[in-house]
Motif scaffolding. Structure first.
Motif, PDB file in Angstrom:
ATOM      1  N   LEU A   1      30.651  42.832  43.978  1.00 48.19           N
ATOM      2  CA  LEU A   1      31.936  42.181  43.746  1.00 48.19           C
ATOM      3  C   LEU A   1      31.848  40.757  44.271  1.00 48.19           C
TER       4      LEU A   1
ATOM      5  N   GLN B   1      34.116  37.538  45.380  1.00 47.02           N
ATOM      6  CA  GLN B   1      35.453  37.074  45.735  1.00 47.02           C
ATOM      7  C   GLN B   1      35.387  35.569  45.932  1.00 47.02           C
TER       8      GLN B   1
ATOM      9  N   THR C   1      42.787  32.114  43.453  1.00 42.42           N
ATOM     10  CA  THR C   1      41.824  33.117  43.923  1.00 42.42           C
ATOM     11  C   THR C   1      41.345  33.926  42.720  1.00 42.42           C
TER      12      THR C   1
ATOM     13  N   LEU D   1      38.593  37.397  41.443  1.00 38.96           N
ATOM     14  CA  LEU D   1      37.589  38.438  41.651  1.00 38.96           C
ATOM     15  C   LEU D   1      36.739  38.519  40.393  1.00 38.96           C
TER      16      LEU D   1
ATOM     17  N   ASP E   1      33.662  40.770  38.521  1.00 44.97           N
ATOM     18  CA  ASP E   1      32.946  42.045  38.553  1.00 44.97           C
ATOM     19  C   ASP E   1      31.534  41.858  38.004  1.00 44.97           C
TER      20      ASP E   1
ATOM     21  N   TRP F   1      31.797  49.499  47.156  1.00 43.20           N
ATOM     22  CA  TRP F   1      32.180  48.594  46.084  1.00 43.20           C
ATOM     23  C   TRP F   1      31.375  48.791  44.811  1.00 43.20           C
TER      24      TRP F   1
ATOM     25  N   LEU G   1      41.554  46.011  45.521  1.00 41.64           N
ATOM     26  CA  LEU G   1      41.488  44.664  44.961  1.00 41.64           C
ATOM     27  C   LEU G   1      42.250  43.671  45.846  1.00 41.64           C
TER      28      LEU G   1
ATOM     29  N   ALA H   1      40.149  42.956  48.844  1.00 40.65           N
ATOM     30  CA  ALA H   1      39.042  42.065  48.504  1.00 40.65           C
ATOM     31  C   ALA H   1      39.513  40.612  48.392  1.00 40.65           C
ATOM     32  N   LEU H   2      40.672  40.399  47.787  1.00 39.92           N
ATOM     33  CA  LEU H   2      41.210  39.049  47.665  1.00 39.92           C
ATOM     34  C   LEU H   2      41.561  38.465  49.024  1.00 39.92           C
TER      35      LEU H   2
ATOM     36  N   ASP I   1      40.075  38.848  51.651  1.00 46.29           N
ATOM     37  CA  ASP I   1      38.836  38.429  52.308  1.00 46.29           C
ATOM     38  C   ASP I   1      38.562  36.945  52.129  1.00 46.29           C
TER      39      ASP I   1
END
Length: 346
Positions: free
Chosen positions: A4, A6, A13, A15, A17, A101, A111, A114-115, A117
């Motif tokens: 993933l 980020q 922001t 994400l 994949d 992940w 999700l 993760a964002l 982060d």
């Protein structure tokens, strides 16, 4: 494995994949190589290692907020959530931190985690950058980032992989097994594109070196081996590495590194240097670990100016190393005065 991505910039922001079928990651790797864009990470080494192996490049320039935080006095190896809370007063939800992940689909909660982060990483970066400039320590961090952006940091030869491990072996045959298994793990990790610890843990390598299991039954009796793992194809390959080491003729076994006889008074000098390190770290408002490691201390105590250690190089020498050498030479002393430990000119 890159599972993933980020990313965040002010006001945006995202994400990505990397496991999505047909996704072209070339734009991402071009961004990592762009010298006009500073890439901000927290505890960067493992992330960079993945990028090196998948994109065949080392991201540059970079800013590691964990290292910067140590330079700015936030303590040793401060975690991302602790740093965010101290700087932004935001408390992160850590309930998804153990997510695997690799698996899809990811939940909305995962999700969001993760964002988070990277969302707060911008504010952390701005705060630390300002503090580094204010305290004239930006060049301290620059020296640290040179190590993280060196290709040699991430491309050790598999036969040298054992040097990452602590020397917990006492016999030449144990060292031969340690070397063989460490090299096998390094190759396996690269081929499968996974962290070394996911192949086999360091503690398991130490136990295998000491117990020398020749077959799956012996391997399965080891404390550090998960139940049933000894029957896997990976275990078969591991046993091949062990048996290859056991087949090495006695006169060809590697020699154990010689334990050098330390000069008289080394231990006492090391204890004084530890006190000095604590004093200077507190005065400078920086984590002691950044100034000198325990090995640095031992080497300076034993060899003084001849010690080849980071604490006697660059900014560390100016901040700590010179005083450490003066203490060893007897030019300064440590005194307890008015309930405080202070330095005293001799």
């Amino acid at each position: 494995m890159l599972c993933l991505i980020q990313m965040a910039v002010p006001g945006f922001t995202a994400l990505v994949d990397p496991l999505a079928p047909g996704l072209d990651l070339k734009p991402f790797f071009r961004l990592m190589a762009n010298q006009n864009v500073v890439k901000v990470f927290h505890a960067a080494r493992q992330d960079i290692e993945i990028i090196v192996h998948q994109g065949d490049l080392v991201p540059s320039p970079i800013f590691d907020t964990q290292v910067a935080a140590m330079v700015c006095g936030f303590g040793d190896a401060v975690s991302y959530d602790q740093l965010v809370q101290k700087i932004t007063d935001v408390r992160l939800d850590k309930s998804s931190r153990f997510t695997d992940w690799r698996y899809r689909p990811l939940s909305e909660k995962q999700l969001e985690y993760a964002l988070a982060d990277v969302t707060h990483l911008i504010d952390v970066y701005k705060h630390l950058t300002a503090q580094l400039e204010r305290e004239d320590r930006a060049h301290w961090l620059k020296e640290e980032m040179q190590v993280l952006t060196s290709r040699e940091t991430y491309d050790p030869h598999p036969d040298d992989a054992w040097k990452r491990l602590k020397m917990r072996v006492r016999k030449p045959q144990e060292l031969a097994i340690l070397k063989s298994v460490a090299a096998w793990r390094e190759r396996e990790a690269r081929e499968r594109d996974v962290p070394r610890g996911r192949i086999i843990k360091d503690d398991a390598i130490y136990e295998i070196a000491q117990q020398a299991p020749r077959d799956s039954d012996a391997l399965g009796r080891l404390r550090t081996i998960p139940k049933g793992w000894e029957r896997s194809s990976t275990a078969v390959a591991l046993l091949g590495a062990v048996n290859a080491a056991l087949a090495v003729p006695k006169d060809e076994l590697p020699k154990l590194p010689k334990q050098q006889q330390q000069p008289e008074g080394t231990n006492a000098a090391a204890e004084l240097l530890k006190v000095l390190l604590k004093i200077i770290a507190e005065q400078q408002g920086v984590a002691a670990k950044v100034l000198a490691s325990s090995d640095d201390i031992d080497q300076i105590a034993a060899h003084g100016e001849k010690a080849q250690v980071p604490a006697l190089q660059g900014w560390r020498r100016a901040v700590f190393g010179e005083k450490a050498l003066r203490l060893v030479r007897g030019e300064i002393a440590i005194k307890f005065e008015k309930r405080k430990i202070v330095l005293l000119e001799v």
